[in-house]
Each structure stands twice: as C-alpha cells, then as structure tokens.
Write an enzyme that holds these catalytic residues in place. Structure first.
Site, PDB file in Angstrom:
ATOM      1  N   GLU A 286     -20.135   7.470 110.917  1.00  0.00           N
ATOM      2  CA  GLU A 286     -20.593   6.117 111.278  1.00  0.00           C
ATOM      3  C   GLU A 286     -22.111   5.991 111.185  1.00  0.00           C
ATOM      4  O   GLU A 286     -22.632   4.902 110.956  1.00  0.00           O
ATOM      5  CB  GLU A 286     -20.157   5.771 112.721  1.00  0.00           C
ATOM      6  CG  GLU A 286     -18.708   5.339 112.824  1.00  0.00           C
ATOM      7  CD  GLU A 286     -18.362   4.697 114.160  1.00  0.00           C
ATOM      8  OE1 GLU A 286     -19.157   4.784 115.115  1.00  0.00           O
ATOM      9  OE2 GLU A 286     -17.271   4.111 114.262  1.00  0.00           O
ATOM     10  N   HIS A 307      -5.054  28.739 103.807  1.00  0.00           N
ATOM     11  CA  HIS A 307      -3.754  28.813 103.120  1.00  0.00           C
ATOM     12  C   HIS A 307      -3.319  27.449 102.593  1.00  0.00           C
ATOM     13  O   HIS A 307      -2.160  27.242 102.265  1.00  0.00           O
ATOM     14  CB  HIS A 307      -2.710  29.411 104.064  1.00  0.00           C
ATOM     15  CG  HIS A 307      -3.059  30.815 104.447  1.00  0.00           C
ATOM     16  ND1 HIS A 307      -2.491  31.925 103.857  1.00  0.00           N
ATOM     17  CD2 HIS A 307      -3.985  31.291 105.323  1.00  0.00           C
ATOM     18  CE1 HIS A 307      -3.029  33.024 104.364  1.00  0.00           C
ATOM     19  NE2 HIS A 307      -3.945  32.668 105.251  1.00  0.00           N
ATOM     20  N   LYS A 421     -11.150  -5.089 111.193  1.00  0.00           N
ATOM     21  CA  LYS A 421     -10.794  -5.855 112.407  1.00  0.00           C
ATOM     22  C   LYS A 421     -10.583  -7.321 112.058  1.00  0.00           C
ATOM     23  O   LYS A 421      -9.601  -7.938 112.483  1.00  0.00           O
ATOM     24  CB  LYS A 421     -11.919  -5.763 113.441  1.00  0.00           C
ATOM     25  CG  LYS A 421     -12.036  -4.429 114.133  1.00  0.00           C
ATOM     26  CD  LYS A 421     -13.063  -4.541 115.258  1.00  0.00           C
ATOM     27  CE  LYS A 421     -13.501  -3.190 115.748  1.00  0.00           C
ATOM     28  NZ  LYS A 421     -14.676  -3.258 116.605  1.00  0.00           N
TER      29      LYS A 421
HETATM   30  O1  PA5 Z   1     -19.485   4.543 117.893  1.00  0.00           O
HETATM   31  C1  PA5 Z   1     -19.111   3.405 118.124  1.00  0.00           C
HETATM   32  O2  PA5 Z   1     -19.892   2.521 118.507  1.00  0.00           O
HETATM   33  C2  PA5 Z   1     -17.641   3.023 117.978  1.00  0.00           C
HETATM   34  O3  PA5 Z   1     -16.880   4.084 117.555  1.00  0.00           O
HETATM   35  C3  PA5 Z   1     -17.101   2.546 119.325  1.00  0.00           C
HETATM   36  O4  PA5 Z   1     -17.264   3.552 120.268  1.00  0.00           O
HETATM   37  C4  PA5 Z   1     -15.639   2.159 119.225  1.00  0.00           C
HETATM   38  O5  PA5 Z   1     -15.458   1.172 118.244  1.00  0.00           O
HETATM   39  C5  PA5 Z   1     -15.122   1.642 120.561  1.00  0.00           C
HETATM   40  O6  PA5 Z   1     -15.868   0.535 120.987  1.00  0.00           O
HETATM   41  P1  PA5 Z   1     -15.789   0.017 122.460  1.00  0.00           P
HETATM   42  O7  PA5 Z   1     -16.286   1.102 123.377  1.00  0.00           O
HETATM   43  O8  PA5 Z   1     -16.661  -1.193 122.493  1.00  0.00           O
HETATM   44  O9  PA5 Z   1     -14.338  -0.302 122.762  1.00  0.00           O
END
Ligand code: PA5
Length: 445
Positions: A286, A307, A421
C-alpha cells in the site's frame, strides 16, 4: 544493549557495489529530511515516527487493564478489522505465541473476523463461540469499512442476544477519537473506546491501541514491545547509510528495483512468520505500489515452499530478490532421535536439533539461490521476544517510508483501494451509485 536485528549483506555483494550506495547517499539524506522535518508527501501521517516515546501513557494503562479484564471474563476474543486494522496484531500474536489451538493458560482463543466477506468463515467463528464467554474488539479508523462493519453487525446481534444490556461491557471499539459511524455508535451504546491517532494510517498502526489491545489479551508483554520499538527509533535516527541498517535495507531494495527486479520475496523458515509476512506485504504494497511503480511484495515459507515455488526461484524469471527473516534463537527446538536400525538412513542427523537442520536448509538455499542469480538480503533476528518484534516492526515501518520517498511516491496514502469499493457499492445498489451501477452492469453482460 545488543541489537535485536542484524542486517547481513554477504549474499548481496555479488549484485551490488559500494558505489551504488555512495550514489544513493544524498538522496537518502534528502528522503530522511522529509521524514524528520515532516515536509514530504503525506506528512500529516507521520505520527508513528515518535510513537514509541510519545504514545498516550494513560491510554496504555487502560489497554493493559482492559486486556486483563478480557482475559478474566472471556474464553474467546473476536477481533474485527481489515487491512491495517488487524494484520499487525495477528502478525505479532502468531510471531510471539505460536499455537495450533486452544492454549492451556487462561489466554482467550482469539479469532479474526471482518477481514473478508466469506459466509463460511463467519459461520465457523460463530460456531466456535457457542457455549463460551465472548468479547469483541471492533477496530476501524473510518468506522465505515464494509467488511468489519458487517461482521460487527453480526457479532453485536449475537452478544446482545446472549447478554442483553450487558453486551456493552463486552464490546471494545478502537476508532477515531471524534468522527465516524463506529465512534457514534460506541458513544450511544456506552462501549469502552480506544483511539486511533489522526496522524497514523492503518498499516502503521500496530503500536497504537489497534494492535496493542489484542496483543495484550494474547498475554504478550506490550511494555517490552514498545521498548523494542523505542530502541529501533533511537538506533535508526541518523541518515548515515554506512551505519543505519534500516536505511541500508531500504537502499538495497531501491537499488534492486532500479536494476530491474520487480518482486521482493520475504522468506521465513517458520510457519508462524507467515502472518508477519502478510503485515509486511500490506505495509510495502500500500505504501509503494502506486503511480505505476513499486516492488511487488511477495512471501514464502521455507522449506515448505521450496517444494513448490522453490523451482521458480531457482530457475524462473530473474526478476526477484529475497529478504530472509532468520531467527537465531527460536523459542522451541527439539533433538532428533537416534534409531538403532537406521532404516530411513537419517542417523547422520541424530546429533543435531531440528533447528540446526533448518539452519542448514537456510544456508544451503541461500547459496543455491545466489548461485542462481537471486540476491539474498538476510535479516537475522535474535529471537521472537516482544522486544525484538517491536524493534522489527519499527525497522520495517521506517525502511518502508524511506523507500517510498526514494521512489518519489507518497508512502502514506492508498487511493487505489477505493476503486473496488466504489464498484462493489454500485453493483450492490447503494443509494447514490445508480448511474455507475447501470454502466458496470452493461460491462458485465
Ligand atoms: O492501511 C490502511 O489504511 C488500510 O489497510 C486500512 O487499515 C483498512 O482499509 C481498514 O480501514 P478502517 O480501519 O478505516 O476500517
């Protein structure tokens, strides 16, 4: 104090020259400034940098007290969250306390929910709750993420049916300090709440209440975890590429990327490292995978994957490098028995422990892969203590931030996560998405 991690570069030397580090030095100094002076892209998400010293001590005490309460009044803790809201706690719990099933002490069973949309997973977790005392820690910074919000709807209903009004004493919400649906609901219902700081994004949040409460419920010493992170914060403060192992690792990744490597495979030799690898994959994926750039973060567990994918690593495309997380002193080891008949021919191993054999597999594999053209960075971790793991977490967070800045991206946003989303909401008929729904449905015909 001994360093909990040693960066072993022996198996990269054939592929990288000191000149390449020299050339990168001014850029590392500049990227470090973006972190320390907080003037780079995403600079409002740098709360993790000083977190090991600046964390809220009062809230920390409350986390420990709540964890103690949950350990006493619950057989099961359901941790609801997705992405950065669960990967860190799961990684640390499995790393420090690897278990196959129910533990013998009074540690509750911990199940993670709301990190997928699988009905079978949800039903299985509900089945495991039957007849047991259950608590829930729902974690969401935004409070609106579909997967955890749906799982929480299910668990809230379950607890309210079991406990009536007292359900509120078994629900703990970790969320934004003021905003969001979850915060509103928690205030209305009277749940105990913990705060995800504004300036810390999900994937950097393991050392906030997001990770700390479930980790403490698992019986892991969170003081030690924070102390280890604190040592890493002190050790990796300087911008000197000759002595800062964290930056050196980030530089190596950058150099490999610029030489045409597209994939970093993080390798562990213990199955309990798998969840830690998932946390690393989210952190790097990310933070760096944007603007059509970034190394693809993959992981493998050896010798298991030797393996299967081992064939590819040895002789497939040469676009990979490996980063091995090797544990010098694992908590558990065992001797190999000698067999008087030696029918399986394994008595040559009977003076060794299983970890010694694992270590030889590791060394043999590194030599083979390097010979096959795959550079190997080795991170030697002293042990799996909370202190060492805290240190390792901070090491990765800082290396990731630096590598992102070296590569010219904002390491703290994740705009690409929104695309699926929006499509999902449109296809499900969420109000406001009508036009998009028609457009997507025509594409699916
Ligand atoms: O790193 C990030 O920001 C994302 O992976 C969020 O943690 C994830 O989308 C979950 O978001 P939230 O805590 O708002 O539910």
């Amino acid at each position: 104090m001994n360093k909990p991690i040693t960066l072993n570069e022996k198996f990269t030397k054939k592929f990288v020259s000191e000149n390449e580090f020299e050339a990168l030095k001014p850029f590392v100094i500049a990227a470090d400034k973006l972190i320390t002076e907080k003037n780079g892209l995403g600079n409002d998400f740098l709360g993790w940098v000083n977190l090991p010293s600046s964390y809220d001590k009062e809230e920390f005490k409350r986390i420990k007290a709540t964890a103690q309460k949950i350990r006493q009044d619950s057989d099961v803790l359901i941790v609801i969250g997705i992405g950065g809201s669960y990967l860190g706690s799961r990684a640390v719990i499995e790393f420090c306390e690897p278990v196959f099933g129910t533990k013998c002490d009074n540690t509750p069973e911990i199940y993670f929910l709301g990190n997928n949309l699988s009905p079978s997973h949800m039903v299985e977790v509900l089945n495991r709750c039957k007849g047991k005392r259950v608590s829930v820690n729902v974690i969401s910074k935004s409070g609106t993420t579909t997967e955890p919000a749906l799982a929480f709807r299910v668990m809230k209903d379950y607890l309210e049916k079991q406990y009536g009004d007292a359900a509120k004493d078994r629900i703990y919400a970790t969320t934004d300090k003021a905003r969001g649906t979850l915060k509103k609901l928690a205030d209305e219902k009277g749940y105990e709440t913990f705060v995800i700081p504004d300036d810390i994004g999900g994937r950097y949040s393991v050392l906030t209440p997001v990770g700390l409460l479930p980790i403490a419920v698992a019986g892991i010493d969170i003081d030690e975890l924070m102390s280890g992170a604190h040592q890493a914060m002190d050790d990796f403060k300087n911008d000197n590429l000759d002595s800062n192992d964290c930056y050196r690792y980030a530089a190596l990744r950058t150099i490999f990327s610029r030489k045409g490597k597209t994939t970093e495979v993080t390798v562990g030799y213990e199955p309990f490292i798998a969840s830690f690898c998932e946390w690393i994959k989210q952190l790097h994926g990310e933070s760096e995978g944007k603007d059509n750039k970034g190394l693809f973060p993959a992981s493998m567990i050896f010798s298991t994957d030797l393996h299967s994918l081992g064939q590819y690593v040895q002789q497939g495309q040469r676009n990979l490098f490996e980063t091995v997380l090797w544990i010098n002193n694992p908590k558990i080891d065992m001797n190999i028995l000698s067999d008087p008949n030696n029918l399986d021919g394994l008595n040559f191993l009977s003076d060794k422990t299983l970890n010694e054999i694992n270590k030889n597999a590791f060394m043999g594999t590194v030599l083979a892969h390097v010979e096959g053209g795959i550079p190997n960075i080795v991170l030697e971790l002293n042990d799996t203590s909370p202190y060492s793991v805290g240190y390792l977490i901070y090491f990765y967070e800082k290396a990731c931030a630096l590598a992102g800045y070296l590569n010219g991206v904002n390491p703290f946003d994740q705009p690409g996560v929104e695309s699926y989303k929006k499509n999902m909401f449109a296809l499900l008929g969420k109000p406001g998405y009508e036009e998009m729904k028609a457009e997507l449905e025509s594409k699916l015909k």
